[in-house]
Design a protein around this motif. Structure first.
Motif, PDB file in Angstrom:
ATOM      1  N   GLY A 159     116.485  33.130  26.423  1.00 41.57           N
ATOM      2  CA  GLY A 159     117.063  33.879  27.353  1.00 41.57           C
ATOM      3  C   GLY A 159     118.565  34.448  26.664  1.00 41.57           C
ATOM      4  O   GLY A 159     118.886  35.568  26.995  1.00 41.57           O
ATOM      5  N   ASN A 160     119.203  33.561  25.961  1.00 34.94           N
ATOM      6  CA  ASN A 160     120.618  34.066  25.404  1.00 34.94           C
ATOM      7  C   ASN A 160     120.120  35.110  24.179  1.00 34.94           C
ATOM      8  O   ASN A 160     121.192  35.814  24.008  1.00 34.94           O
ATOM      9  N   MET A 181     106.654  32.068  29.391  1.00 32.76           N
ATOM     10  CA  MET A 181     107.172  32.614  28.171  1.00 32.76           C
ATOM     11  C   MET A 181     106.331  33.771  27.705  1.00 32.76           C
ATOM     12  O   MET A 181     106.863  34.952  27.574  1.00 32.76           O
ATOM     13  N   LYS A 207     113.233  39.810  33.227  1.00 33.65           N
ATOM     14  CA  LYS A 207     113.748  39.230  34.420  1.00 33.65           C
ATOM     15  C   LYS A 207     112.158  38.606  35.058  1.00 33.65           C
ATOM     16  O   LYS A 207     111.231  39.359  35.013  1.00 33.65           O
ATOM     17  N   PHE A 208     112.280  37.489  35.800  1.00 35.82           N
ATOM     18  CA  PHE A 208     111.250  36.875  36.557  1.00 35.82           C
ATOM     19  C   PHE A 208     111.017  37.519  38.012  1.00 35.82           C
ATOM     20  O   PHE A 208     111.956  37.115  38.656  1.00 35.82           O
ATOM     21  N   MET A 228     118.518  37.381  24.932  1.00 32.68           N
ATOM     22  CA  MET A 228     117.996  38.725  25.813  1.00 32.68           C
ATOM     23  C   MET A 228     116.569  38.849  25.514  1.00 32.68           C
ATOM     24  O   MET A 228     116.370  40.196  25.282  1.00 32.68           O
ATOM     25  N   LEU A 271     113.956  37.778  27.137  1.00 35.34           N
ATOM     26  CA  LEU A 271     113.170  37.498  28.225  1.00 35.34           C
ATOM     27  C   LEU A 271     113.314  38.446  29.367  1.00 35.34           C
ATOM     28  O   LEU A 271     114.573  38.711  29.797  1.00 35.34           O
ATOM     29  N   TRP A 274     120.249  33.761  33.943  1.00 34.35           N
ATOM     30  CA  TRP A 274     119.568  32.313  33.677  1.00 34.35           C
ATOM     31  C   TRP A 274     120.394  31.203  34.082  1.00 34.35           C
ATOM     32  O   TRP A 274     120.027  30.187  34.293  1.00 34.35           O
ATOM     33  N   ALA A 282     114.432  27.309  32.348  1.00 33.15           N
ATOM     34  CA  ALA A 282     115.506  27.401  31.255  1.00 33.15           C
ATOM     35  C   ALA A 282     115.393  28.631  30.614  1.00 33.15           C
ATOM     36  O   ALA A 282     114.386  29.143  30.036  1.00 33.15           O
ATOM     37  N   GLY A 283     116.497  29.507  30.693  1.00 33.82           N
ATOM     38  CA  GLY A 283     116.394  30.858  29.995  1.00 33.82           C
ATOM     39  C   GLY A 283     116.035  31.956  30.886  1.00 33.82           C
ATOM     40  O   GLY A 283     116.042  33.043  30.341  1.00 33.82           O
ATOM     41  N   VAL A 284     115.509  31.564  31.990  1.00 37.47           N
ATOM     42  CA  VAL A 284     114.557  32.508  32.623  1.00 37.47           C
ATOM     43  C   VAL A 284     115.600  33.230  33.945  1.00 37.47           C
ATOM     44  O   VAL A 284     115.928  32.629  34.734  1.00 37.47           O
ATOM     45  N   THR A 285     115.705  34.405  33.842  1.00 38.93           N
ATOM     46  CA  THR A 285     116.610  35.226  34.731  1.00 38.93           C
ATOM     47  C   THR A 285     115.635  35.551  36.146  1.00 38.93           C
ATOM     48  O   THR A 285     114.603  36.219  35.973  1.00 38.93           O
ATOM     49  N   PRO A 286     116.117  35.238  37.057  1.00 40.14           N
ATOM     50  CA  PRO A 286     115.165  35.324  38.112  1.00 40.14           C
ATOM     51  C   PRO A 286     115.524  36.957  39.106  1.00 40.14           C
ATOM     52  O   PRO A 286     116.854  36.884  39.106  1.00 40.14           O
ATOM     53  N   GLY A 287     114.442  37.229  39.650  1.00 37.16           N
ATOM     54  CA  GLY A 287     114.963  38.259  40.503  1.00 37.16           C
ATOM     55  C   GLY A 287     115.110  37.767  41.788  1.00 37.16           C
ATOM     56  O   GLY A 287     115.214  36.507  41.851  1.00 37.16           O
ATOM     57  N   GLY A 325     113.445  28.012  25.828  1.00 35.35           N
ATOM     58  CA  GLY A 325     113.669  28.970  26.929  1.00 35.35           C
ATOM     59  C   GLY A 325     115.094  29.471  26.983  1.00 35.35           C
ATOM     60  O   GLY A 325     115.572  30.703  27.101  1.00 35.35           O
ATOM     61  N   PRO A 350     112.298  35.220  43.653  1.00 37.19           N
ATOM     62  CA  PRO A 350     112.225  33.768  42.962  1.00 37.19           C
ATOM     63  C   PRO A 350     113.455  33.164  43.162  1.00 37.19           C
ATOM     64  O   PRO A 350     113.351  31.862  43.532  1.00 37.19           O
ATOM     65  N   LEU A 400     107.071  36.542  30.028  1.00 38.28           N
ATOM     66  CA  LEU A 400     108.290  37.409  29.861  1.00 38.28           C
ATOM     67  C   LEU A 400     108.702  37.815  28.726  1.00 38.28           C
ATOM     68  O   LEU A 400     109.826  38.698  28.820  1.00 38.28           O
TER      69      LEU A 400
END
Lengths: 403, 403
Positions: free
Chosen positions: B393-394, B6, B400-401, B396, B398, A350, A63-68, B389, A71, B9
């Motif tokens: 995320g919203n 968390m 990017k993973f 901003m 976090l 995300w 949740a809320g995590v933006t992937p490269g 999460g 991933p 990131l």
């Protein structure tokens, strides 16, 4: 995805699965009340397909995590992207066709320019052309002599290359040398944990590599130094063959996605020119495999550029070419993205990604393909990792679980 | 929520998050075909907000499982409520501002009345006023002398207080002394596992405390004994600061919710009078923090009383005051509950709780805020634990993973 369960249940059949990934497909309206890129696009073929498909929103990573991109794709292939972390260097190495083993440490190289005081003056060496990059890579391979490791450099594109260190007891937990902006000196490679022997040894090797490269490139006009980033060891992923009993093929134009597909044990196909070329490759190789991953990059690139209209156009181009794929009559066809790249954000996001799955066993809920149509679908909002399960099930490639 | 992820990131930024919790917000229609409390309420401001929000149903703890206020809020804060179990005594202690350490065992006290035969005649000592409660607490603190532990009693409200035992090797796995109804003697404190040394020691301390309290209070008219319940050790929760890099503030009128917020490392703000007072506090402290948890209790109280109309009124009051919050222009505003308290059930429930998230990056799906509107939202039905999460995320906040 529970890969053990997949391995236990999967069976080899004649049915064929096509996973069509429009990179960064998910979008957002530019203004409240507006439509997303996919919603705004005129997509008669995708809409027709949606009418006989299961729909849902596929959520990458967490949740809320933006992937490269790494991933994002690992999730699409059923691997837990938090568990299986893949360095960008590894993806680049696989993407250019290097065979990696568990002892291999990889990193990305940028050829760069430094001034007489040692400060980086151009992080891309004036974007030297590929011919020049190839010459420099050959020079490095001919002259490098690093103790304790076999070092191989391979050219990627223009100013980009990749280096692989093969040796005992290496680690990818290392810092980059790229200072991220000009006017600064390159950084030394540092171990994340200075008490870790493998990290110390690896940092030493990498720094020795940089030192020798600087000597070898000293007389070059533009590319007189190298920057290293994205260190990583080759991770041991259970392959598609052993997990899903699939003989999988990948059709992708960019090295990183080729690398991701190789990591899963897919066979890389010569991709042809543009989207039409990729679809032509699919047609040519359709008899030879039972799973096809097709990666389409320009949706993501348009989103990253903040170009809503161009992203709409790319989606429309895919739609117009879709009959090429439909004509092959795959038993399962899924269309989705690895993450969102809303033009509004000019970046990955995300958000849940529209997901469509056409097979003989679906329960359609909408007249068109779009984020909000997918939100109301029978698959709901679900982890991207589960996609492979749905593909396998709909292809009748999974035995019943239990009596 | 994966708190490790968390922590990896999260980044400190200027953006501000407001989490507005209407306790027990979720409801049910009184009759089939009817509306829930939230659906029946006239909420023009929330409806306007919904038109630019992501919607979903947030599910507490687990399917079909009704949460107490502790687990309900731990989930909202991103902690796995099954893993992090917090005794009610700990919440009361934190709520009245006691500083707890990992060695502290806490329990709630009810001052109660017993008759000459030792049977409990009033479990709340005739609901003695707070002045009387304070006097008794002072008396206990002055005279108590328990070996092997530092014992502190603190007044909470009226007949309620809290006791903290600080010592080595204690455990919260103890039974209550409250017999739950009058006409019975108070029960002894018993270890859950009589072979456990820490539990035996703790039970002994607690029983010694009760014995001394009975002696000290023997001549009191109403409150001549104590009942203990909700034993628990202080759990070591990773703080908001270390997990999310948030400087968080809590605005809550009731001690338990203050306690929950303190557990997460939030700073307690003076809450002011009623909902308007809480919103005024938000305004005053808005510059000083980047995360605000606002807790509104009367929705739950109305639901517990089975008063549908009063719950509707409270929701409408929040709605009418919402412009105070909107005027601050938080980057992310979420409105939800910690669980449902349907008036029809006069109790907490397991149902999905309406969840609304307004930010610059949303994909709205409905014209109003309500349970069924949320069921069709782009967030789907999702674990309450994931809320943090989405907020991060919203906002901003976090990175990017992966590459």
């Amino acid at each position: 995805m529970n890969l053990e369960l997949m391995r236990e249940l999967s069976v080899k059949t004649e049915s064929k699965i096509v996973l069509l990934v429009l990179d960064g497909l998910g979008g957002l309206p530019l203004e409240p009340g507006g439509e997303t890129e996919l919603e705004a696009a005129s997509t008669p073929n995708l809409d027709e397909l949606a009418k006989r498909s299961d729909l849902g929103l596929s959520r990458p990573v967490a949740a809320g995590v933006t992937p490269g991109s790494g991933p994002g794709h690992l999730g699409l292939f059923g691997y837990d992207p938090v568990r299986y972390v893949v360095g960008r260097g590894v993806l680049s190495a696989l993407g250019v066709g290097m065979e990696l083993t568990g002892n291999d440490l990889a990193a990305r190289i940028n050829f760069a320019s430094k001034d007489s005081s040692g400060k980086i003056s151009d992080r891309r060496a004036g974007r030297i052309p590929s011919e020049e990059g190839i010459r420099l890579v050959d020079l490095l391979n001919a002259k490098l002599d690093v103790e304790d490791a076999e070092v191989t450099v391979r050219h990627e594109k223009e100013y980009r290359a990749v280096v692989v260190f093969r040796g005992e007891g290496l680690s990818g937990h290392l810092s980059d040398t790229d200072p991220q902006r000009t006017g600064l000196e390159a950084l030394p490679v540092e171990p994340e944990d200075s008490s870790n022997v493998a990290q110390r040894k690896s940092a030493h090797l990498a720094n020795e590599f940089v030192k020798q490269a600087n000597e070898i490139l000293a007389d070059e006009e533009a590319a007189n130094t190298v920057l290293l980033r994205g260190f990583g060891m080759h991770p041991a992923l259970p392959s598609f063959e052993e997990t899903y009993r699939l003989d999988a093929a990948a059709i992708a134009a960019y090295p990183m996605y080729k690398g991701l597909a190789r990591l899963a044990g897919m066979e890389l196909k010569k991709e042809g020119e543009g989207i039409a070329g990729e679809f032509a490759t699919l047609k040519e190789s359709f008899a030879d495999h039972d799973f096809f991953f097709i990666h389409i990059k320009p949706t993501d690139a348009a989103g990253e550029d903040g170009d809503f209209e161009r992203k709409v156009s790319v989606i429309e181009e895919v739609d117009s070419l879709l009959p090429e794929v439909l004509g092959l009559e795959p038993d399962v066809l899924a269309v989705t993205g690895d993450h969102g790249t809303p033009s509004k954000m000019r970046a990955h996001s995300w958000h849940g990604v529209p997901f469509l799955l056409a097979s003989s066993y679906t329960l359609p809920t909408a007249e068109r393909f779009g984020e909000r149509a997918c939100a109301g679908g029978t698959l709901g909002v679900f982890p991207a990792e589960e996609i492979m399960g749905y593909l396998m099930g709909n292809a009748m490639k999974l035995n019943k679980f239990g009596a």
